[in-house]
Motif scaffolding. Structure first.
Motif, PDB file in Angstrom:
ATOM      1  N   LEU A  72       2.789  12.195   1.257  1.00  0.00           N
ATOM      2  CA  LEU A  72       1.960  12.112   2.461  1.00  0.00           C
ATOM      3  C   LEU A  72       0.491  11.904   2.102  1.00  0.00           C
ATOM      4  N   ILE A  73       0.007  12.766   1.206  1.00  0.00           N
ATOM      5  CA  ILE A  73      -1.404  12.703   0.818  1.00  0.00           C
ATOM      6  C   ILE A  73      -1.722  11.381   0.128  1.00  0.00           C
ATOM      7  N   SER A  74      -0.864  10.985  -0.803  1.00  0.00           N
ATOM      8  CA  SER A  74      -1.150   9.777  -1.582  1.00  0.00           C
ATOM      9  C   SER A  74      -1.129   8.534  -0.703  1.00  0.00           C
ATOM     10  N   VAL A  75      -0.123   8.430   0.152  1.00  0.00           N
ATOM     11  CA  VAL A  75      -0.019   7.241   0.995  1.00  0.00           C
ATOM     12  C   VAL A  75      -1.200   7.188   1.970  1.00  0.00           C
ATOM     13  N   LEU A  76      -1.474   8.312   2.605  1.00  0.00           N
ATOM     14  CA  LEU A  76      -2.612   8.343   3.529  1.00  0.00           C
ATOM     15  C   LEU A  76      -3.898   7.969   2.811  1.00  0.00           C
TER      16      LEU A  76
ATOM     17  N   GLN B  25       0.832  -1.215   0.000  1.00  0.00           N
ATOM     18  CA  GLN B  25       0.000   0.000   0.000  1.00  0.00           C
ATOM     19  C   GLN B  25       0.859   1.254   0.000  1.00  0.00           C
ATOM     20  N   ILE B  26       1.949   1.189   0.750  1.00  0.00           N
ATOM     21  CA  ILE B  26       2.848   2.349   0.737  1.00  0.00           C
ATOM     22  C   ILE B  26       3.399   2.559  -0.668  1.00  0.00           C
ATOM     23  N   LEU B  27       3.737   1.437  -1.347  1.00  0.00           N
ATOM     24  CA  LEU B  27       4.270   1.562  -2.708  1.00  0.00           C
ATOM     25  C   LEU B  27       3.220   2.158  -3.645  1.00  0.00           C
ATOM     26  N   THR B  28       1.983   1.711  -3.507  1.00  0.00           N
ATOM     27  CA  THR B  28       0.921   2.282  -4.336  1.00  0.00           C
ATOM     28  C   THR B  28       0.810   3.784  -4.093  1.00  0.00           C
ATOM     29  N   GLY B  29       0.869   4.156  -2.826  1.00  0.00           N
ATOM     30  CA  GLY B  29       0.801   5.570  -2.481  1.00  0.00           C
ATOM     31  C   GLY B  29       1.929   6.353  -3.120  1.00  0.00           C
ATOM     32  N   LEU B  30       3.124   5.795  -3.046  1.00  0.00           N
ATOM     33  CA  LEU B  30       4.281   6.476  -3.637  1.00  0.00           C
ATOM     34  C   LEU B  30       4.105   6.634  -5.138  1.00  0.00           C
TER      35      LEU B  30
ATOM     36  N   SER C 234     -13.553   8.205   4.698  1.00  0.00           N
ATOM     37  CA  SER C 234     -12.651   9.319   4.953  1.00  0.00           C
ATOM     38  C   SER C 234     -12.065   9.917   3.677  1.00  0.00           C
ATOM     39  N   THR C 235     -12.199   9.182   2.560  1.00  0.00           N
ATOM     40  CA  THR C 235     -11.396   9.562   1.391  1.00  0.00           C
ATOM     41  C   THR C 235     -11.670  10.975   0.894  1.00  0.00           C
ATOM     42  N   LEU C 236     -12.915  11.429   1.036  1.00  0.00           N
ATOM     43  CA  LEU C 236     -13.237  12.743   0.494  1.00  0.00           C
ATOM     44  C   LEU C 236     -12.597  13.870   1.293  1.00  0.00           C
ATOM     45  N   VAL C 237     -12.399  13.617   2.576  1.00  0.00           N
ATOM     46  CA  VAL C 237     -11.918  14.715   3.422  1.00  0.00           C
ATOM     47  C   VAL C 237     -10.502  14.564   3.897  1.00  0.00           C
ATOM     48  N   LEU C 238      -9.964  13.343   3.734  1.00  0.00           N
ATOM     49  CA  LEU C 238      -8.689  13.063   4.389  1.00  0.00           C
ATOM     50  C   LEU C 238      -7.656  14.151   4.137  1.00  0.00           C
ATOM     51  N   MET C 239      -7.478  14.509   2.854  1.00  0.00           N
ATOM     52  CA  MET C 239      -6.420  15.466   2.561  1.00  0.00           C
ATOM     53  C   MET C 239      -6.719  16.842   3.161  1.00  0.00           C
ATOM     54  N   PHE C 240      -8.010  17.164   3.250  1.00  0.00           N
ATOM     55  CA  PHE C 240      -8.346  18.468   3.826  1.00  0.00           C
ATOM     56  C   PHE C 240      -8.106  18.481   5.333  1.00  0.00           C
ATOM     57  N   VAL C 241      -8.343  17.318   5.957  1.00  0.00           N
ATOM     58  CA  VAL C 241      -8.045  17.232   7.380  1.00  0.00           C
ATOM     59  C   VAL C 241      -6.544  17.402   7.591  1.00  0.00           C
ATOM     60  N   VAL C 242      -5.762  16.699   6.754  1.00  0.00           N
ATOM     61  CA  VAL C 242      -4.304  16.809   6.884  1.00  0.00           C
ATOM     62  C   VAL C 242      -3.876  18.269   6.710  1.00  0.00           C
ATOM     63  N   MET C 243      -4.456  18.921   5.694  1.00  0.00           N
ATOM     64  CA  MET C 243      -4.078  20.313   5.446  1.00  0.00           C
ATOM     65  C   MET C 243      -4.460  21.201   6.622  1.00  0.00           C
ATOM     66  N   ALA C 244      -5.662  20.994   7.136  1.00  0.00           N
ATOM     67  CA  ALA C 244      -6.103  21.825   8.260  1.00  0.00           C
ATOM     68  C   ALA C 244      -5.167  21.633   9.449  1.00  0.00           C
TER      69      ALA C 244
ATOM     70  N   VAL D  70      -3.953  21.551  -2.280  1.00  0.00           N
ATOM     71  CA  VAL D  70      -3.657  21.031  -0.949  1.00  0.00           C
ATOM     72  C   VAL D  70      -2.182  20.672  -0.834  1.00  0.00           C
ATOM     73  N   VAL D  71      -1.673  19.978  -1.860  1.00  0.00           N
ATOM     74  CA  VAL D  71      -0.274  19.562  -1.828  1.00  0.00           C
ATOM     75  C   VAL D  71       0.648  20.778  -1.749  1.00  0.00           C
ATOM     76  N   VAL D  72       0.376  21.766  -2.588  1.00  0.00           N
ATOM     77  CA  VAL D  72       1.238  22.944  -2.616  1.00  0.00           C
ATOM     78  C   VAL D  72       1.202  23.676  -1.272  1.00  0.00           C
ATOM     79  N   VAL D  73       0.024  23.747  -0.703  1.00  0.00           N
ATOM     80  CA  VAL D  73      -0.108  24.481   0.556  1.00  0.00           C
ATOM     81  C   VAL D  73       0.520  23.703   1.716  1.00  0.00           C
ATOM     82  N   ILE D  74       0.287  22.391   1.752  1.00  0.00           N
ATOM     83  CA  ILE D  74       0.896  21.600   2.829  1.00  0.00           C
ATOM     84  C   ILE D  74       2.415  21.670   2.734  1.00  0.00           C
ATOM     85  N   GLY D  75       2.928  21.551   1.507  1.00  0.00           N
ATOM     86  CA  GLY D  75       4.375  21.568   1.331  1.00  0.00           C
ATOM     87  C   GLY D  75       4.963  22.939   1.602  1.00  0.00           C
ATOM     88  N   GLY D  76       4.174  23.967   1.409  1.00  0.00           N
ATOM     89  CA  GLY D  76       4.681  25.333   1.507  1.00  0.00           C
ATOM     90  C   GLY D  76       4.836  25.908   0.111  1.00  0.00           C
TER      91      GLY D  76
END
Lengths: 263, 618
Positions: B249-253, B7-12, B264-274, B230-236
């Motif tokens: 981070l986003i893909s693996v999660l 799963q981690i590989l798929t995320g990567l 959780s899939t619809l919100v996960l990345m937004f939760v991470v960003m928040a 989301v990615v750009v903002v989380i990364g800076g």
């Protein structure tokens, strides 16, 4: 010494600030009496603005205390210090560019009268007369309806003074009030300040680069070098202080010549 | 254990495309300060163009050269967009360009529909990488491994370009201070064009390279848009390694989310960003954005004044005509007018935030939809009479705004915008996925007004009184001490704080107030339609609001309302056409180029030039 042993308007004790190992201000102590016009001078990077920002709450000191009329205001937020009767002007002016000149002052008056959360009435019409009086005080009544964004630099500085006076402060802090102005303007602006000070019995602490301005108007001069106060005395004494001359002019003689002009 | 590794590989592997697209967006924003909504469209074009090329070019070499060529071609398309659409509007107020890029989205959507049709396209498998490899007993596609291997090289290549070459030095310098770079004799215009080429090409590459995994379809532009922001903002903003870390981070999660907590899939990345933005307000590797660091773009705003007698008479006449509409207009016209007034109130509430407070919210639909849902829930579950539900709905929306505002107001600029977007998305997914309570995708129906408002005409008058009353109230507040304090906090937070104004609290209150007013619009909406669906909370609805505020003129008081009325009317007419997005997109682009100060701002300018209105700046 007690919390407030003297009746100074401003009593600063052992004020220090370091930024990650760099000591910008080291153990600065002084007092400012009512009606006094006190100048803080020093070469670029001496720590003048850092000092100012600590007095007005923009920066938290690493050590030391600031007493205003006997009350400890160290580390208080700028807006609270302002409410205690301290006005300030900035080295780089900060005005509301989308408002007219008079509205800039009205805004400060609205804040002073605790109206900023009010959704009633039209701000443009409130405290207008008071604002116009303040404009008159700094000689800008003719420009009251101009947008602030198109003012000349010297006028912005004068406007800032009017804003700073809007809540009838007892203490005025002015960070380089004449920076970037033409020589004639400088004299006029400081004359204006001196007049206001004596009229309202204000205390003023100001930083300044122009020695003509300092020597012409200050009652007392403090010299800051590398964060440390190296002199705190009358204009005459400071002018003849060899250490101050060294700091400012590398031991030159120009300092002694009365009325010498500076670049 | 093996499953987790797989799963981690798929995320990567999933992170590869995400990183490519996001790094392009980050570069473009960093240098040009343009929030490029059309970046998802570049990604989509990359996928479609790559697909078409792969049909002609055979074998492994054909596959990989198709990927590269797709990137190159999309880069060229990016240059065309930059030259034709964005260059004319660089001088416009900040963020105005996003309206232009929104037009580009619409145009590209319909062009893709014309060329590739509405059917989803299945991507070809990569020749030579079709099979799977067993890692710890679990199957992992070979192509995934290839993607995992390629991405670090791309990251390294980009990093080398940015930090070790002359071009890179210019790009970094421009990211920090583009005026200075211009003053040093660098042709800014071509630097911008170059960066746009690179950014678009990266998006195109990302689209093409994910073909064997995801194929191509007409929804992928919007689907990836939120993710890359989301990615750009989380990364800076502007940090390439940050973008890579965030993409991984986003893909693996996300992979784990799909496996263990599908809701959780619809919100996960937004939760991470928040969470990330709450702890690190400028992203993982981002640098603090100093307010005003990049200077005011365009002319300063003009002082506002309450409308004069002539303007008041004109508005009164206009309202009178509007009030007579049910007498001479058709039922359809009355309904359209109702819709327009509701949308105008929504836009006016957002304009209050953006135009007066400088608070660019990307999630304002949360309060519009929130108000609508609050009313609907009250009617459905507690059988509240319409009048009560109507009163409580704005309160609920206002409460939501109090909470969201409290979280967001500490941030500034684009980070503020993104956190409002994230929290609005949270609310949306809550509504979308909580089937048993909110009806989920099926929405809530049978929410009709009280008896006395049941006719179209009666409801129209109700909307007119409440909606236009709301708009006028917003306008009044702009002139009130509170409105002035809000503008003061924006113009010079330093001076405001130094004169006793708690700027953050003023902004927080403004945010809550605007949210409540959007809630009024939402309540008007739900009772006019009799139903509400999650789409009213969606990003697209928030963007609608943004577009009209800028289109109408962010630096004018009437901008939001005029922009909203204009767009609703135009949309009503254009949606009858087959390729209405193309038409609307082109129209938006034309308006943007002809009226870089917005519709109201540009009309005022014309009036001033012709001497009809006094200009303060002469």
């Amino acid at each position: 010494m007690n919390e407030s042993a003297n009746d100074a308007v401003l009593d600063v004790r052992g004020l220090s600030k370091s930024f990650g190992g760099v000591d910008a201000v080291v153990d600065v102590s002084f007092t400012l009496q009512r009606g006094e016009l006190l100048a803080l001078i020093g070469p670029n990077g001496a720590g003048k603005t850092t000092c100012f920002n600590m007095l007005m709450g923009q920066l938290k000191p690493s050590a030391g205390k600031v007493y205003l009329n006997g009350e400890n205001i160290t580390g208080m937020a700028p807006r609270r210090i302002w409410r205690k009767g301290v006005g300030r002007t900035f080295q780089i002016t900060g005005t509301y560019s989308s408002m007219t000149v008079v509205e800039n002052i009205q805004m400060a008056l609205l804040s002073h009268h605790r109206k900023i959360y009010s959704m009633m009435g039209v701000a443009h019409r409130q405290y207008r007369d008071e604002a116009m009086q303040l404009l008159q005080l700094v000689g800008m009544q003719d420009q009251s309806e101009r947008p602030c964004a198109i003012l000349a630099y010297g006028d912005l500085k004068r406007l800032e003074i009017a804003i700073a006076l809007s809540h009838e402060p007892t203490l005025l802090l002015m960070d380089e009030p004449t920076a970037g102005m033409a020589p004639q303007e400088r004299i006029a602006l400081m004359q204006l300040t001196a007049d206001i000070v004596s009229e309202k019995n204000l205390s003023v602490l100001f930083t300044e680069h122009d020695m003509d301005v300092v020597f012409a108007h200050a009652h007392r001069v403090m010299v800051l070098n590398r964060g440390q106060l190296i002199a705190n005395a009358s204009v005459e004494e400071v002018r003849n202080d060899p250490q101050v001359q060294e700091v400012y002019l590398g031991g030159g003689t120009l300092f002694k010549e009365q009325g010498a002009s500076h670049a | 254990m093996g499953l987790i590794v797989a799963q981690i590989l798929t995320g990567l592997a999933n992170a590869a495309a995400l990183f490519l697209v996001a790094s392009g967006l980050s570069l473009i924003f960093g240098v040009t300060r343009i929030v490029n909504f059309a970046h998802g469209s570049f990604y989509m074009l990359g996928a479609f163009i790559g697909y078409s090329l792969m049909q002609v070019l055979p074998g492994a070499i054909g596959f990989w050269s198709s990927v590269l060529l797709a990137g190159l071609l999309v880069g060229v398309i990016g240059v065309i967009v930059e030259l034709c659409v964005l260059r004319p509007v660089y001088k416009a107020p900040e963020l105005f360009q996003l309206v232009a890029t929104f037009g580009v989205i619409l145009v590209i959507q319909d062009l893709a529909l014309m060329i590739w049709g509405a059917e989803d396209v299945l991507g070809p498998r990569a020749p030579g990488l079709k099979g799977i490899v067993r890692i710890m007993g679990e199957p992992v596609p070979k192509y995934d491994l290839a993607l995992i291997a390629i991405t670090p090289f791309v990251l390294f290549g980009l990093w080398y370009l940015i930090s070790r070459t002359r071009v890179g030095i210019l790009v970094r310098a421009a990211t920090q201070d583009r005026e200075m770079v211009g003053a040093l004799g660098v042709n800014q215009a071509w630097l911008f064009t170059g960066v746009f080429f690179l950014g678009a090409a990266l998006a195109g590459l990302g689209g093409a390279v994910q073909l064997p995994k995801g194929g191509a379809d007409l929804l992928m532009d919007f689907n990836i848009l939120a993710a890359i922001f989301v990615v750009v903002v989380i990364g800076g903003m502007g940090s390439l390694p940050g973008a890579y870390i965030a993409a991984v981070l986003i893909s693996v999660l996300n992979v784990f989310g799909v496996a263990y907590l599908p809701q959780s899939t619809l919100v996960l990345m937004f939760v991470v960003m928040a969470v990330v933005l709450t702890i690190r307000p400028y992203g993982l590797l981002g640098r603090e954005e100093v307010v005003g660091e990049h200077g005011q773009v365009g002319e300063p705003e003009q002082p506002i004044k309450p409308a004069g007698v002539k303007a008041r008479i004109a508005v009164a006449l206009l309202l009178l005509v509007l009030a007579l509409l049910p007498l001479f207009g058709s039922k359809f016209a009355t309904i359209l007018a109702t819709d327009i007034i509701i949308f105008c109130l929504f836009a006016a509430s957002l304009h209050f935030l953006i135009g007066l407070g400088g608070l660019v919210s990307f999630g304002h639909a949360a309060f519009f939809g929130g108000g609508a849902y609050a009313a609907a829930l009250l009617v459905s579950y507690v059988n509240a009479p319409m009048e009560l539900a109507f009163l409580l709905a704005p309160l609920c929306a206002g409460m939501a705004a109090v909470i969201i505002g409290w979280l967001c107001i500490r941030l500034t600029g684009v980070y503020f915008a993104m956190l409002t977007l994230a929290l609005a998305q949270l609310l949306w997914s809550l509504v979308f996925q909580w089937d048993e309570f909110t009806g989920g995708d099926d929405g809530m129906v049978d929410i009709w007004p009280a008896e006395w408002l049941s006719s179209t005409t009666a409801y129209f008058y109700f909307t007119m009184i409440v909606g236009i009353g709301g708009i006028l109230f917003l306008r009044h507040v702009a002139h009130s001490p509170f409105g002035y304090a809000l503008r003061a906090s924006r113009d010079s937070a330093r001076q405001a704080e130094a004169t006793g104004i708690n700027t953050k609290r003023v902004q927080w209150m403004a945010f809550s107030f605007a949210g409540a007013m959007a809630g009024v619009a939402g309540a008007l909406f739900v009772f006019s339609k009799g139903s509400v669906f999650p789409v009213e909370l969606e990003i697209a609805r928030s963007f609608d609001g943004l577009i009209v505020v800028f289109l109408g003129g962010v630096k004018t008081l009437a901008g939001g309302v005029v922009g909203a009325a204009f767009l609703e009317l135009v949309k009503d007419y254009l949606t009858r056409l087959e390729y209405w997005r193309l038409a609307l997109g082109i129209l938006i682009i034309i308006v943007v180029i002809l009226a870089p100060n917005g519709i109201v701002g540009s009309i005022r300018k014309l009036a001033q030039r012709s001497g009809l209105v006094k200009n303060h700046y002469e």
